[in-house]
Design a protein around this motif. Structure first.
Motif, short mmCIF file in Angstrom:
data_model
loop_
_atom_site.label_atom_id
_atom_site.label_comp_id
_atom_site.label_asym_id
_atom_site.label_seq_id
_atom_site.Cartn_x
_atom_site.Cartn_y
_atom_site.Cartn_z
N GLY A 77 0.80 -1.23 0.00
CA GLY A 77 0.00 0.00 0.00
C GLY A 77 0.83 1.28 0.00
O GLY A 77 0.36 2.33 0.40
N ARG A 78 2.09 1.19 -0.46
CA ARG A 78 2.96 2.37 -0.43
C ARG A 78 2.91 3.16 -1.73
O ARG A 78 3.13 4.37 -1.73
N GLY A 79 2.67 2.45 -2.82
CA GLY A 79 2.75 3.07 -4.14
C GLY A 79 1.93 4.35 -4.21
O GLY A 79 2.47 5.43 -4.49
N LEU A 113 4.17 7.41 -2.61
CA LEU A 113 4.85 7.85 -3.84
C LEU A 113 3.94 8.57 -4.83
O LEU A 113 4.42 9.14 -5.79
N CYS A 139 2.19 7.09 -6.86
CA CYS A 139 2.41 6.30 -8.07
C CYS A 139 1.97 4.86 -7.80
O CYS A 139 2.76 4.04 -7.32
N VAL A 174 5.75 1.35 -16.73
CA VAL A 174 7.09 1.12 -16.17
C VAL A 174 6.91 0.06 -15.08
O VAL A 174 5.89 0.05 -14.40
N ASN A 194 8.86 -2.18 -11.84
CA ASN A 194 10.01 -2.39 -10.96
C ASN A 194 10.06 -3.86 -10.55
O ASN A 194 9.07 -4.40 -10.07
N PRO A 236 15.25 -1.50 -2.49
CA PRO A 236 16.24 -1.21 -1.43
C PRO A 236 15.83 -0.06 -0.51
O PRO A 236 16.19 -0.06 0.67
N PHE A 237 15.05 0.88 -1.02
CA PHE A 237 14.62 2.00 -0.17
C PHE A 237 13.76 1.50 0.99
O PHE A 237 13.77 2.04 2.08
N TYR A 238 12.98 0.44 0.72
CA TYR A 238 12.09 -0.13 1.74
C TYR A 238 12.62 -1.44 2.31
O TYR A 238 12.04 -1.99 3.24
N ARG A 273 17.21 0.89 -15.76
CA ARG A 273 18.29 1.07 -14.77
C ARG A 273 18.15 0.03 -13.66
O ARG A 273 17.12 -0.62 -13.53
N LEU A 291 13.45 9.39 -4.52
CA LEU A 291 12.85 8.22 -5.17
C LEU A 291 11.73 8.65 -6.11
O LEU A 291 11.65 8.21 -7.26
C1 LIG Z 1 9.35 3.13 -12.13
C2 LIG Z 1 9.65 2.68 -10.74
C3 LIG Z 1 10.96 2.72 -10.28
C4 LIG Z 1 11.26 2.32 -8.99
N1 LIG Z 1 12.56 2.38 -8.56
C5 LIG Z 1 12.87 2.02 -7.30
C6 LIG Z 1 14.22 2.11 -6.81
O1 LIG Z 1 15.15 2.50 -7.52
N2 LIG Z 1 14.46 1.75 -5.53
C7 LIG Z 1 13.46 1.30 -4.69
O2 LIG Z 1 13.74 1.00 -3.55
N3 LIG Z 1 12.17 1.17 -5.13
C8 LIG Z 1 11.86 1.53 -6.41
N4 LIG Z 1 10.57 1.44 -6.86
C9 LIG Z 1 9.61 0.70 -6.05
C10 LIG Z 1 8.84 1.51 -5.06
O3 LIG Z 1 9.59 1.56 -3.88
C11 LIG Z 1 7.55 0.72 -4.90
O4 LIG Z 1 6.79 0.93 -6.04
C12 LIG Z 1 6.80 1.06 -3.67
O5 LIG Z 1 7.49 0.52 -2.57
C13 LIG Z 1 5.36 0.57 -3.71
O6 LIG Z 1 5.23 -0.73 -3.22
P1 LIG Z 1 3.81 -1.40 -2.99
O7 LIG Z 1 3.23 -1.77 -4.30
O8 LIG Z 1 4.08 -2.64 -2.17
O9 LIG Z 1 2.93 -0.43 -2.26
C14 LIG Z 1 10.24 1.84 -8.14
C15 LIG Z 1 8.92 1.79 -8.61
C16 LIG Z 1 8.61 2.21 -9.88
C17 LIG Z 1 7.19 2.17 -10.35
#
Ligand SMILES: Cc1cc2nc3c(=O)[nH]c(=O)nc-3n(C[C@H](O)[C@H](O)[C@H](O)COP(=O)(O)O)c2cc1C
Ligand SMILES: Nc1ncnc2c1ncn2[C@@H]1O[C@H](COP(=O)(O)OP(=O)(O)O)[C@@H](O)[C@H]1O
Ligand SMILES: [Mg+2]
Length: 148
Positions: free
Chosen positions: A19-21, A25, A27, A64, A66, A71-73, A106, A117
């Protein structure tokens, strides 16, 4: 090599993530269940990909995705999440999501702040928008995989 296995087509039901997206973010990302993650080629390069996405029998949109551990989380489990470059009226958990990975943008990175981020994701989206206009990418959009 990061382009090994491409184009790669995946399909599965949209599952719940952390539920972070949307919340952190701005996004939303449609997450696949574990069995799709486990079905990936073992040597697929983790990172950010661009390509095409189709929800149920709808239109095919740019996306796009992932693939990795965020790594951020510091997720414990690998995830595959797709942000579709289209405004949907409502959530579509439980729908069938088909994606076609076209190219690699990348590797996943860590960041010092959420803002960094978010900015990187905005850049990914802008790069994907352009790259998907190229003829090779358009051919994959028109692949019979997405046609009903
Ligand atoms: C285009 C895109 C690039 C991302 N790049 C990174 C990244 O470089 N490092 C990272 O830790 N998460 C990256 N994320 C992941 C986000 O951290 C992730 O979408 C978010 O944690 C949402 O997670 P959830 O679906 O579980 O809520 C990326 C996500 C997207 C859509
Ligand atoms: N453009 C979009 N791209 C991806 N998912 C979207 C989009 N618009 C709405 N959604 C919905 O938002 C959900 C993802 O939001 P998110 O905050 O990442 O939650 P979760 O952690 O459960 O994946 C998707 O499963 C989908 O139902
Ligand atoms: Mg998500």
């Amino acid at each position: 090599m990061s382009t090994k296995h491409l184009p790669l087509f995946l399909e599965g039901e949209v599952a719940k993530g952390f539920g972070r997206g949307s919340k952190d973010l701005g996004c939303p990302t449609a997450n696949y269940p574990l069995e799709v993650v486990q079905s990936l080629p073992k040597d697929l390069e983790p990172g950010v990909y661009y390509g095409w996405a189709q929800v149920d029998k709808g239109d095919t949109y740019k996306m796009v995705a992932n693939i990795g551990w965020c790594p951020f989380y510091q997720n414990k489990q690998m995830s595959v999440e797709t942000h579709i470059l289209h405004k949907f009226d409502k959530d579509f958990y439980g729908s069938q999501l088909k994606i076609g990975l076209v190219g690699y943008l990348r590797g996943e990175k860590n960041f010092n702040s959420l803002e960094e981020l978010i900015n990187e994701i905005k850049q990914d989206i802008s790069n994907a928008e352009k790259l998907l206009e190229q003829p090779d990418a358009q051919n994959i959009k028109n692949d019979k995989y997405f046609v009903y």
